[in-house]
Write a protein that holds these residues in place. Structure first.
Motif, PDB file in Angstrom:
ATOM      1  N   LEU A 185       0.823  -1.212   0.000  1.00 37.89           N
ATOM      2  CA  LEU A 185       0.000   0.000   0.000  1.00 37.89           C
ATOM      3  C   LEU A 185       0.857   1.262   0.000  1.00 37.89           C
ATOM      4  N   ILE A 186       1.875   1.332   0.848  1.00 38.28           N
ATOM      5  CA  ILE A 186       2.690   2.545   0.876  1.00 38.28           C
ATOM      6  C   ILE A 186       3.566   2.646  -0.371  1.00 38.28           C
ATOM      7  N   PHE A 187       3.895   1.500  -0.960  1.00 45.01           N
ATOM      8  CA  PHE A 187       4.757   1.515  -2.141  1.00 45.01           C
ATOM      9  C   PHE A 187       4.014   2.008  -3.381  1.00 45.01           C
ATOM     10  N   LEU A 188       2.700   2.093  -3.304  1.00 43.97           N
ATOM     11  CA  LEU A 188       1.921   2.581  -4.439  1.00 43.97           C
ATOM     12  C   LEU A 188       1.924   4.108  -4.535  1.00 43.97           C
ATOM     13  N   ILE A 189       2.531   4.791  -3.571  1.00 41.88           N
ATOM     14  CA  ILE A 189       2.716   6.250  -3.670  1.00 41.88           C
ATOM     15  C   ILE A 189       3.804   6.502  -4.695  1.00 41.88           C
ATOM     16  N   ARG A 190       3.479   7.289  -5.745  1.00 45.88           N
ATOM     17  CA  ARG A 190       4.321   7.312  -6.939  1.00 45.88           C
ATOM     18  C   ARG A 190       5.315   8.462  -7.030  1.00 45.88           C
ATOM     19  N   ASN A 191       5.252   9.453  -6.163  1.00 46.66           N
ATOM     20  CA  ASN A 191       6.211  10.555  -6.303  1.00 46.66           C
ATOM     21  C   ASN A 191       6.740  11.003  -4.943  1.00 46.66           C
ATOM     22  N   LEU A 192       7.932  11.610  -4.994  1.00 46.16           N
ATOM     23  CA  LEU A 192       8.631  12.000  -3.774  1.00 46.16           C
ATOM     24  C   LEU A 192       7.913  13.098  -3.010  1.00 46.16           C
ATOM     25  N   LYS A 193       7.194  13.969  -3.728  1.00 43.42           N
ATOM     26  CA  LYS A 193       6.488  15.069  -3.070  1.00 43.42           C
ATOM     27  C   LYS A 193       5.457  14.521  -2.083  1.00 43.42           C
ATOM     28  N   LEU A 194       4.732  13.492  -2.500  1.00 45.24           N
ATOM     29  CA  LEU A 194       3.716  12.910  -1.628  1.00 45.24           C
ATOM     30  C   LEU A 194       4.340  12.070  -0.515  1.00 45.24           C
ATOM     31  N   ALA A 324       8.945   3.499  11.361  1.00 45.83           N
ATOM     32  CA  ALA A 324       9.849   4.405  10.648  1.00 45.83           C
ATOM     33  C   ALA A 324      10.504   3.717   9.454  1.00 45.83           C
ATOM     34  N   VAL A 325      10.972   2.488   9.647  1.00 47.13           N
ATOM     35  CA  VAL A 325      11.597   1.739   8.551  1.00 47.13           C
ATOM     36  C   VAL A 325      10.559   1.388   7.491  1.00 47.13           C
ATOM     37  N   TYR A 326       9.339   1.139   7.924  1.00 49.86           N
ATOM     38  CA  TYR A 326       8.241   0.884   6.981  1.00 49.86           C
ATOM     39  C   TYR A 326       8.055   2.071   6.038  1.00 49.86           C
ATOM     40  N   PHE A 327       8.101   3.274   6.568  1.00 45.74           N
ATOM     41  CA  PHE A 327       7.978   4.465   5.719  1.00 45.74           C
ATOM     42  C   PHE A 327       9.192   4.600   4.784  1.00 45.74           C
ATOM     43  N   SER A 328      10.363   4.190   5.255  1.00 51.81           N
ATOM     44  CA  SER A 328      11.569   4.297   4.433  1.00 51.81           C
ATOM     45  C   SER A 328      11.537   3.343   3.248  1.00 51.81           C
ATOM     46  N   TYR A 329      10.796   2.266   3.368  1.00 48.33           N
ATOM     47  CA  TYR A 329      10.735   1.268   2.296  1.00 48.33           C
ATOM     48  C   TYR A 329      10.286   1.900   0.981  1.00 48.33           C
ATOM     49  N   ALA A 330       9.276   2.776   1.049  1.00 51.93           N
ATOM     50  CA  ALA A 330       8.769   3.407  -0.167  1.00 51.93           C
ATOM     51  C   ALA A 330       9.809   4.305  -0.806  1.00 51.93           C
ATOM     52  N   LEU A 331      10.601   4.999   0.012  1.00 50.99           N
ATOM     53  CA  LEU A 331      11.640   5.885  -0.511  1.00 50.99           C
ATOM     54  C   LEU A 331      12.756   5.077  -1.170  1.00 50.99           C
ATOM     55  N   GLN A 332      13.192   3.998  -0.531  1.00 53.03           N
ATOM     56  CA  GLN A 332      14.267   3.177  -1.098  1.00 53.03           C
ATOM     57  C   GLN A 332      13.802   2.434  -2.347  1.00 53.03           C
ATOM     58  N   GLY A 333      12.559   1.999  -2.364  1.00 53.76           N
ATOM     59  CA  GLY A 333      12.035   1.290  -3.525  1.00 53.76           C
ATOM     60  C   GLY A 333      11.757   2.191  -4.711  1.00 53.76           C
ATOM     61  N   TYR A 334      11.748   3.511  -4.470  1.00 52.07           N
ATOM     62  CA  TYR A 334      11.507   4.477  -5.551  1.00 52.07           C
ATOM     63  C   TYR A 334      12.563   4.347  -6.648  1.00 52.07           C
ATOM     64  N   VAL A 335      13.791   4.060  -6.261  1.00 58.37           N
ATOM     65  CA  VAL A 335      14.909   4.031  -7.215  1.00 58.37           C
ATOM     66  C   VAL A 335      14.807   2.880  -8.208  1.00 58.37           C
ATOM     67  N   PRO A 336      14.676   1.606  -7.760  1.00 61.08           N
ATOM     68  CA  PRO A 336      14.584   0.532  -8.755  1.00 61.08           C
ATOM     69  C   PRO A 336      13.367   0.648  -9.656  1.00 61.08           C
ATOM     70  N   VAL A 337      12.252   1.131  -9.105  1.00 63.79           N
ATOM     71  CA  VAL A 337      11.062   1.313  -9.947  1.00 63.79           C
ATOM     72  C   VAL A 337      11.324   2.357 -11.018  1.00 63.79           C
ATOM     73  N   GLU A 338      11.971   3.465 -10.631  1.00 62.52           N
ATOM     74  CA  GLU A 338      12.288   4.519 -11.593  1.00 62.52           C
ATOM     75  C   GLU A 338      13.193   3.987 -12.698  1.00 62.52           C
ATOM     76  N   ILE A 339      14.181   3.164 -12.335  1.00 66.73           N
ATOM     77  CA  ILE A 339      15.098   2.599 -13.329  1.00 66.73           C
ATOM     78  C   ILE A 339      14.371   1.631 -14.248  1.00 66.73           C
ATOM     79  N   ILE A 340      13.659   0.684 -13.661  1.00 69.31           N
ATOM     80  CA  ILE A 340      12.989  -0.345 -14.459  1.00 69.31           C
ATOM     81  C   ILE A 340      11.905   0.265 -15.333  1.00 69.31           C
ATOM     82  N   TRP A 341      11.114   1.176 -14.757  1.00 66.35           N
ATOM     83  CA  TRP A 341       9.973   1.731 -15.485  1.00 66.35           C
ATOM     84  C   TRP A 341      10.409   2.715 -16.566  1.00 66.35           C
ATOM     85  N   LYS A 342      11.210   3.702 -16.177  1.00 69.30           N
ATOM     86  CA  LYS A 342      11.562   4.760 -17.122  1.00 69.30           C
ATOM     87  C   LYS A 342      12.647   4.343 -18.110  1.00 69.30           C
ATOM     88  N   ASN A 343      13.674   3.646 -17.623  1.00 65.16           N
ATOM     89  CA  ASN A 343      14.827   3.351 -18.472  1.00 65.16           C
ATOM     90  C   ASN A 343      14.633   2.153 -19.386  1.00 65.16           C
TER      91      ASN A 343
END
Length: 450
Positions: A185-194, A324-343
Motif C-alpha cells: 500500500l505505501i509503495f503505491l505512492i508514486r512521487n517524492l512530493k507525496l 519508521a523503517v516501513y515508511f523508508s521502504y517506499a523511498l528506497q524502492g523508488y529508485v529501482p522502480v524509476e530505473i525499471i519503469w523509465k529506463n
C-alpha cells in the motif's frame, strides 16, 4: 545527435577545458533551469528525505559495526568514511552537471552519465561505455533491492519479538507474509512530493525512538576498559560494508537531487547533501560508540534486538522503529522502480496503454520480489555488510572517481595531475572494500549455516 541506446543529445562542440563550476563556462545554458519536474521538492523536504533515507536500519547496526572495528577505530573511520561519501557524491553530481551542460540536456541518469563520460574519456576506457549502462543499473537495482529486503527482515524480526512476548510464537517468515499488504500500500505512492510527509513523520518517530534507545544504552554502562580500541583487521571489512550501507545511498541521493525545486542548493560543502550526511554521521558515531560500549561483543545486527523483549518501553521502541523503517521502504524502492519503469519499459514501449496502471503493476511486482528475497535472508547484520561492500564500493566510490577522470579528460587534472592521484586513491579504496567486504560477508554467511 542520437546514440545507439536512445540518449538524445544536441550537437555541441566539446570544450577544450572542463571547469569545476558553472560560472566558468562561456555557454549560458544551465541544465537546472531546463528541468521539468512534476512535483519538485523544497530544500527542507529534500533534507527530510536524506535523513529518512539514511536513518534506517544502518544506524541500528552501528554497535555491531563498532564491534568489528573497535571504538577508537570506529569513531575515526566513521567520520572519515562520512566525509569520503559526501565528497564522492559531490564528484558524481558535479560530473553529471558538467555533462548536462556540455551536451545541453537538463538531466542525465547515473547510467547515462557514466556512458557519456566513458565515451569522452581516455581511449583505453571507451570500450566500457556501452556495457557501463547495464553495469550501473544492475548495481543500483541490486543495492536498492537489498535495502528493501533488509528493511522487510528488520520489521518482521522486531514485530516477531513483540508478538512472541505478548501473543503467540510464529516463524519470522509468517510475519513477512503478513506484512506484504501494508508494504504494498505505501509503495503505491508514486512521487517524492507525496512521500515527504511520511518521511517527516518517520524522522520524528526515529529521533524519538533513538532517544528511548539511549535510555537503555546509558544504563549500567560498563567501563570503557572492557572494550577493544582497535579490533582485528579480519573483521574490519564487515565494519566497512556496514558503514557504507548506512551512509552511501547513491541512488536515493541522485533521485533527490533530480527532483529538487532548487538543485543548486543540493551540492557544496554547505549544501543540503553535506548538512544531511553530517547530521547522520554524528548520530552514527554516537549510537555506534555507546551501543558497543553497552553491549560489547554481544551487539547484534540491530540494537533493537539487544534491548529487553519483555519491557513496555522496549516494545514501544521496536514498534516505533518498525513504523519508521516501513515508511523508508517506499523511498528506497523508488529508485529501482524509476530505473525499471523509465529506463527500460517506457523507453522500449513509449506508446504503452494505461501507463499509470502499468507502473502500479511494476511496483507490485517489485514488492513481491523483495518479499520473496527477504524470506531467503538468514542474517540481518551480515547481509547489511554484504550489500554495502558489494554494491556501494562500486556505486559510491569507484564509479564516481572513474567518471571524474573521464569528464576532466584530457587536460584538466590540475597541478601535478592531482585529480588523477586523488581519484586513483578513491578507486583503490573502493576495490579493496569491494573485494575484502564481499569475501568476508559471504564467508561469514556460509559459516552461519554450519
Amino acid at each position: 545527435m542520437d546514440d545507439k541506446d536512445g540518449i538524445k543529445l544536441e550537437e555541441k562542440p566539446k570544450y577544450n577545458a572542463v571547469p569545476i563550476n558553472d560560472q566558468e563556462y562561456d555557454d549560458d545554458y544551465d541544465p537546472h533551469q531546463h528541468r521539468q519536474v512534476d512535483k519538485p521538492t523544497t530544500n527542507m523536504e529534500t533534507l527530510v528525505h536524506i535523513l529518512k533515507g539514511a536513518l534506517g536500519t544502518g544506524i541500528l547496526a552501528m554497535p555491531e559495526a563498532f564491534k568489528n572495528s573497535g571504538y577508537v577505530n570506529g569513531i575515526i573511520s566513521t567520520l572519515l568514511i562520512g566525509a569520503l561519501c559526501v565528497y564522492c557524491l559531490q564528484i558524481l553530481i558535479r560530473s553529471q552537471y558538467i555533462l548536462c551542460k556540455r551536451h545541453r540536456v537538463p538531466i542525465l541518469t547515473y547510467p547515462e552519465s557514466m556512458k557519456l563520460a566513458l565515451q569522452e574519456g581516455p581511449h583505453f576506457l571507451r570500450w566500457l561505455a556501452n556495457p557501463s549502462t547495464w553495469i550501473v543499473d544492475g548495481f543500483l537495482i541490486l543495492y536498492q533491492f537489498g535495502i528493501c529486503c533488509v528493511y522487510i527482515v528488520f520489521v518482521a524480526t522486531n514485530v516477531k519479538q513483540i508478538v512472541d512476548a505478548y501473543l503467540v510464537t510464529l516463524d519470522v517468515k509468517v510475519h513477512i507474509v503478513i506484512l506484504i499488504l501494508p508494504f504494498t500500500l505505501i509503495f503505491l505512492i508514486r512521487n517524492l512530493k507525496l512521500l515527504a510527509p511520511f518521511s517527516q513523520f518517520g524522522n520524528i518517530i526515529t529521533f524519538v525512538a533513538l532517544g528511548m534507545i539511549c535510555y537503555y544504552l546509558f544504563q549500567d554502562m560498563p567501563s570503557i576498559d572492557e572494550r577493544t580500541m582497535v579490533a582485528s583487521a579480519g573483521t574490519y571489512p564487515l565494519y566497512f560494508g556496514t558503514v557504507l550501507f548506512a551512509l552511501q545511498a547513491v541512488g536515493v541521493m541522485i533521485s533527490l537531487e533530480n527532483n529538487m525545486q532548487n538543485p543548486k542548493k543540493f551540492n557544496g560543502w554547505l549544501g543540503v547533501l553535506s548538512i544531511g550526511i553530517a547530521i547522520v554521521t554524528i548520530l552514527y558515531v554516537i549510537i555506534g560508540f555507546f551501543g558497543y560500549l553497552k553491549y560489547g561483543d554481544a551487539a547484534l545486527g540491530s540494537v533493537t534486538l539487544n534491548i529487553p523483549q519483555d519491557q513496555v518501553l522496549a516494545v514501544i521502541i521496536k514498534a516505533l522503529f518498525s513504523v519508521a523503517v516501513y515508511f523508508s521502504y517506499a523511498l528506497q524502492g523508488y529508485v529501482p522502480v524509476e530505473i525499471i519503469w523509465k529506463n527500460y519499459i517506457q523507453k522500449k514501449h513509449p506508446d504503452i496503454k494505461h501507463p499509470v496502471v502499468c507502473e502500479y503493476g511494476v511496483r507490485v511486482v517489485v514488492v513481491i520480489v523483495t518479499f520473496l528475497l527477504a524470506v531467503l535472508i538468514p542474517r540481518l547484520g551480515l547481509f547489511i555488510s554484504l550489500f554495502g561492500a558489494l554494491c556501494l564500493s562500486m556505486l559510491g566510490l569507484l564509479f564516481p572517481a572513474v567518471m571524474e577522470i573521464c569528464v576532466l579528460y584530457p587536460n584538466n587534472y590540475g597541478k601535478f595531475n592531482y585529480v588523477i592521484i586523488k581519484c586513483v586513491v578513491i578507486m583503490i579504496i573502493g576495490v579493496i572494500g569491494f573485494c575484502s567486504g564481499t569475501y568476508t560477508s559471504v564467508r561469514d554467511i556460509i559459516l552461519s549455516f554450519q
